[in-house]
Scaffold this motif. Structure first.
Motif, mmCIF file in Angstrom:
data_model
loop_
_atom_site.group_PDB
_atom_site.id
_atom_site.type_symbol
_atom_site.label_atom_id
_atom_site.label_comp_id
_atom_site.label_asym_id
_atom_site.label_seq_id
_atom_site.Cartn_x
_atom_site.Cartn_y
_atom_site.Cartn_z
ATOM 1 N N ARG A 4 1.096 -1.252 0.061
ATOM 2 C CA ARG A 4 0.323 -0.030 -0.374
ATOM 3 C C ARG A 4 0.698 1.614 -0.245
ATOM 4 N N ILE A 160 -13.203 8.868 7.922
ATOM 5 C CA ILE A 160 -13.537 7.457 6.336
ATOM 6 C C ILE A 160 -14.881 7.487 6.103
ATOM 7 N N ARG A 163 -14.662 6.719 2.299
ATOM 8 C CA ARG A 163 -14.624 5.046 1.952
ATOM 9 C C ARG A 163 -12.914 4.610 1.781
ATOM 10 N N SER A 165 -9.344 4.442 1.644
ATOM 11 C CA SER A 165 -7.950 2.823 1.790
ATOM 12 C C SER A 165 -7.462 3.185 3.058
ATOM 13 N N LEU A 167 -5.938 5.704 6.695
ATOM 14 C CA LEU A 167 -6.319 5.940 7.138
ATOM 15 C C LEU A 167 -5.025 6.566 8.278
ATOM 16 N N ASN A 192 -10.279 -0.749 11.061
ATOM 17 C CA ASN A 192 -9.676 -1.861 10.490
ATOM 18 C C ASN A 192 -10.014 -3.065 9.855
ATOM 19 N N ILE A 197 -9.280 -0.887 6.405
ATOM 20 C CA ILE A 197 -8.927 0.062 5.895
ATOM 21 C C ILE A 197 -7.233 -0.216 6.229
ATOM 22 N N THR A 198 -5.943 -0.050 5.494
ATOM 23 C CA THR A 198 -4.570 0.326 6.400
ATOM 24 C C THR A 198 -5.145 1.783 7.524
#
Length: 341
Positions: A4, A160, A163, A165, A167, A192, A197-198
């Motif tokens: 990521r 968030i 949406r 990917s 945070l 998470n 979410i990364t």
């Protein structure tokens, strides 16, 4: 997991004026963060944690090196492309950064309005998020009517909402009391787990990292001095900076002074044993001692759990003839890490 975020040889210098010596905030940072994990960045004040975090969403540019997000070099993006990138990156701040002139609903809805969402979709999304963060009855409250923990819940919901990917959490619990910190850590873990979410979390609190992060890097004076899975770092910190941070969180490892004091108080030969699943879930110590004709006493240590993984260290005094103790130590070394002292 897929990659990521990647930082390669990233350095950052600040120059106050032409005559001043450049201040080095980051020095040769290499970092790989995988999709879906919670990654912790921890260090003392001034270690470079927040500067590193701000490079991920392009708020800071490296003096040298490369920052890749989903394979894209952040520094090559046009302003429009950078805005698009930031739509996929949420941010949670230490001081909440809520708009006092807007309600809780308005704070969460604003980034969705900016992104062009329809009113009906915004209403539905905000309702979902308020329920998720436990503030279903606070939609029309103002930030001044909320506690610190409630404000941070709003901050997380806003971060968030679209949406993202990724945070980024910059000292998200530093302004909170211990009980509220625990609640916010649990909420971030739910973010998470529920949404995949990364999360990249910056903090100076080892307790937060131990309960939240999957992996961690320790920063000192702009450099990464140690990295690894959180339970391994806590169980066997190798760098002095890490040992200091871990030592302030849990006293399981012995200092040289403590070893000297314990040698004076206890007879026998001394070893330290790393605690892991084998040691906790089976009677390996008593079994090996019985098989080898060795007696032992636990003279210092402790056991804790991180993400259901036991960690810690036990220091033992061993009693018996030298051959039996050597055999016991060798057998135990095949099960876990053993250090004689």
């Amino acid at each position: 997991m897929s990659e990521r975020i990647r930082l390669t040889e990233v350095s950052k210098q600040y120059v106050a004026n032409k005559k001043a010596t450049p201040a080095l905030a980051l020095d040769g940072i290499d970092l790989l963060i995988e999709a879906g994990e919670v990654y912790g960045l921890i260090g003392r004040s001034g270690a470079g944690k927040s500067t590193l975090l701000r490079m991920i969403n392009g708020l800071e540019a490296p003096t040298s090196g490369q920052v890749l997000v989903d394979g894209v070099d952040v520094q090559t993006l046009s302003p429009g492309e950078l805005r698009t990138l930031r739509h996929g990156i949420g941010m949670v701040f230490q001081q909440f950064s809520l708009w006092n002139s807007r309600t809780v609903y308005g704070n969460i809805a604003t980034p969705l309005k900016i992104a062009g969402w329809k009113d009906a979709d915004i209403s539905r999304r905000v309702g979902e998020l308020l329920d998720f963060v436990g503030l279903g009855g606070k939609a029309f409250a103002r930030p001044r009517q909320l506690s610190g923990g409630q404000k941070q819940r709003v901050g997380i919901a806003r971060a968030i909402a679209s949406r993202p990917s990724i945070l980024l959490a910059d000292e998200a619990t530093s302004a909170l009391d211990p009980q509220t910190t625990t609640e916010i850590v649990d909420l971030l873990r739910s973010v998470n787990r529920e949404f995949g979410i990364t999360i990249v979390v910056v903090t100076h609190e080892m307790d937060v990292i131990s309960r939240l992060a999957d992996r961690v890097s320790i920063l000192s004076q702009g450099r990464v001095v140690e990295s690894g899975e959180i339970h391994q770092i806590l169980a066997r910190p190798s760098h002095a900076v890490t040992q200091g941070l871990v030592g302030s969180y849990t006293r399981t490892a012995l200092t040289d002074a403590e070893k000297t004091a314990l040698r004076d108080r206890f007879g026998g030969r001394k070893i330290s044993v790393a605690v892991d699943d084998v040691l906790v879930n089976s009677p390996v110590l008593s079994r090996l001692a019985r098989e080898n004709g060795v007696d032992f006493a636990v003279i210092q240590g402790g056991v804790a759990r991180v993400k259901d993984q036991p960690y810690g260290q036990l220091s033992l005094a061993l009693y018996g003839d030298d051959v039996a103790i050597d055999r016991f130590t060798a057998d135990l070394s095949a099960q876990t890490e053993v250090t004689a002292w």
